[in-house]
Write an enzyme that holds these catalytic residues in place. Structure first.
Site, PDB file in Angstrom:
ATOM      1  N   ALA A 229      68.051 -21.298 -22.576  1.00 48.35           N
ATOM      2  CA  ALA A 229      67.139 -22.454 -22.551  1.00 48.35           C
ATOM      3  C   ALA A 229      67.875 -23.737 -22.146  1.00 48.35           C
ATOM      4  O   ALA A 229      69.035 -23.932 -22.557  1.00 48.35           O
ATOM      5  CB  ALA A 229      66.489 -22.625 -23.920  1.00 48.35           C
ATOM      6  N   GLY A 232      68.387 -23.481 -16.722  1.00 46.66           N
ATOM      7  CA  GLY A 232      69.081 -23.926 -15.513  1.00 46.66           C
ATOM      8  C   GLY A 232      69.934 -22.853 -14.875  1.00 46.66           C
ATOM      9  O   GLY A 232      69.958 -22.694 -13.655  1.00 46.66           O
ATOM     10  N   ASP A 268      69.083 -12.901 -30.362  1.00 42.00           N
ATOM     11  CA  ASP A 268      70.405 -13.445 -30.679  1.00 42.00           C
ATOM     12  C   ASP A 268      71.409 -12.984 -29.621  1.00 42.00           C
ATOM     13  O   ASP A 268      71.649 -11.775 -29.452  1.00 42.00           O
ATOM     14  CB  ASP A 268      70.827 -12.956 -32.071  1.00 42.00           C
ATOM     15  CG  ASP A 268      72.173 -13.520 -32.515  1.00 42.00           C
ATOM     16  OD1 ASP A 268      72.840 -14.193 -31.714  1.00 42.00           O
ATOM     17  OD2 ASP A 268      72.551 -13.269 -33.676  1.00 42.00           O
ATOM     18  N   ASP A 284      76.198 -19.964 -21.530  1.00 45.11           N
ATOM     19  CA  ASP A 284      76.474 -21.387 -21.727  1.00 45.11           C
ATOM     20  C   ASP A 284      76.064 -21.790 -23.145  1.00 45.11           C
ATOM     21  O   ASP A 284      75.538 -22.882 -23.355  1.00 45.11           O
ATOM     22  CB  ASP A 284      75.726 -22.225 -20.680  1.00 45.11           C
ATOM     23  CG  ASP A 284      76.187 -23.673 -20.641  1.00 45.11           C
ATOM     24  OD1 ASP A 284      77.337 -23.927 -21.049  1.00 45.11           O
ATOM     25  OD2 ASP A 284      75.403 -24.540 -20.227  1.00 45.11           O
ATOM     26  N   LYS A 313      83.404 -24.337 -24.767  1.00 44.22           N
ATOM     27  CA  LYS A 313      83.261 -25.725 -25.194  1.00 44.22           C
ATOM     28  C   LYS A 313      84.513 -26.112 -25.991  1.00 44.22           C
ATOM     29  O   LYS A 313      84.666 -25.714 -27.150  1.00 44.22           O
ATOM     30  CB  LYS A 313      82.015 -25.895 -26.062  1.00 44.22           C
ATOM     31  CG  LYS A 313      80.765 -25.209 -25.522  1.00 44.22           C
ATOM     32  CD  LYS A 313      80.188 -25.921 -24.324  1.00 44.22           C
ATOM     33  CE  LYS A 313      78.881 -25.260 -23.881  1.00 44.22           C
ATOM     34  NZ  LYS A 313      78.303 -25.899 -22.695  1.00 44.22           N
TER      35      LYS A 313
END
Length: 362
Positions: A229, A232, A268, A284, A313
């Site tokens: 979500a 992209g 999940d 992502d 990240k």
């Protein structure tokens, strides 16, 4: 690939990076330089947008090129070997001393890359460079130093740290980024659900070879998008004709679903498994990198996907150390499975606090 003549000397290397990432770029460059037995300090002023390796003694250019593969540096957007530094260029005539310094190196070049740091000061200088570039280009051609018809020649970098301080250097056509300053000029698709689609588009162009892109981004291949979500990345995959299973408990944008190639499952991403192996798994998810790295390795080791592209990240501090920890976690799982693999990692222009990784079997 032709390299500059071995008798020519280089003073070191300059690495361009995202402002604020100088400590990470410098730590990585210092580590690679030490492993390559290169002696000299590495420095990078905070928020400058670049860092440098200054060799204690100049080396033949081909020797530095063999020892230090700057294209493999994660935090480098663009890189080149330094051959001269010009201080205090005169405001009224920057052209004459620049051409003289370039000619003194005794090299010819296939392309001129006129660059600045990606900083506010650099943006102010860029207006001048747009006017200056055709003048420098013409002068270099007239002097026989710029030969666009000879793609085997090195590329010339003219890096304006500011309006009067310039670093001169070169890179082989296969090194560094094809784009000046390592910044791709990508156009936002009209119906894309988010700007993150540009991140995946840049990753394909940067981390995959043209042959890999052609072979793996084909209509009909299957892909999974973990943490999809608003869609992209799924949208970018669908734009290549891939059929995508998009996993996220949140909603997907109508523009993503309108492609007709994306199936949205509320599931999940850490536990869901495909019934059959897929060509691509992309991810992502906003999660700790030490959780994402083993999951990516598990998908490859278990045969759920043939290749994956994912973000890590990184924390605000000690990014380089965390990245190396994630490398070790991936290596541990794949070595245990007896799998030889390729792992390419880059801090892309469209990345912020993350790096983007491509992982596949060798």
């Amino acid at each position: 690939m032709s390299t500059p003549s071995p008798h020519c000397l280089t003073l070191g290397a300059l690495i361009q990076c995202r402002p604020g990432f100088e400590p990470d770029a410098a730590a990585e460059l210092a580590s690679r330089a030490h492993a390559a037995r290169l002696v000299g300090p590495v420095s990078g002023a905070p928020r400058s947008g670049f860092c440098t390796l200054t060799l204690a003694e100049p080396l033949p250019r081909d020797l530095l090129q063999r020892r230090l593969d700057a294209s493999q540096l994660v935090f480098s957007r663009q890189s080149f070997q330094v051959v001269a530094v010009l201080d205090d260029l005169p405001e009224r005539d920057r052209l004459t001393p620049l051409v003289s310094a370039i000619a003194a190196g005794g090299e010819r070049f296939c392309r001129l890359l006129l660059e600045t740091p990606d900083t506010n000061e650099g943006k102010e200088t860029s207006g001048f460079l747009r006017r200056f570039e055709p003048l420098l280009d013409a002068a270099l051609r007239d002097a026989g130093l710029l030969r666009p018809d000879s793609p085997h020649l090195p590329r010339l970098h003219v890096f304006f740290a500011n309006a009067r301080h310039v670093w001169l250097g070169f890179s082989a056509p296969s090194d560094g980024s094809a784009w000046p300053m390592g910044i791709p000029r990508l156009r936002m698709p009209k119906d894309a659900p988010s700007r993150s689609t540009l991140k995946l588009a840049e990753a394909f162009l940067t981390l995959l070879t043209p042959d890999e892109q052609k072979a793996t981004l084909r209509p009909g291949l299957q892909a999974v998008d973990l943490g999809a979500a608003p869609g992209g990345w799924s949208f970018q995959l669908a734009s290549h004709g891939l059929r995508v299973t998009a996993l996220d408990n949140g909603p997907l944008a109508p523009a993503a679903l309108a492609t007709g190639l994306i199936e949205h499952l509320r599931a999940d991403g850490f536990t869901w498994k495909p019934r059959k192996p897929v060509e691509w798994m992309v991810c992502d998810m906003v999660e700790q990198p030490a959780r994402i790295a083993p999951l990516m390795a598990e998908w490859l080791a278990s045969g759920r996907c043939r290749r994956s592209l994912f973000n890590l990240k990184l924390p605000m501090k000690r990014r380089y150390e965390e990245l190396e920890r994630c490398r070790a976690l991936i290596d541990q799982r794949l070595r245990h499975a007896g799998i030889k693999y390729v792992l390419r990692i880059k801090h892309l222009y469209h990345d912020r606090e993350e790096v983007t990784c491509y992982l596949t079997r060798r």
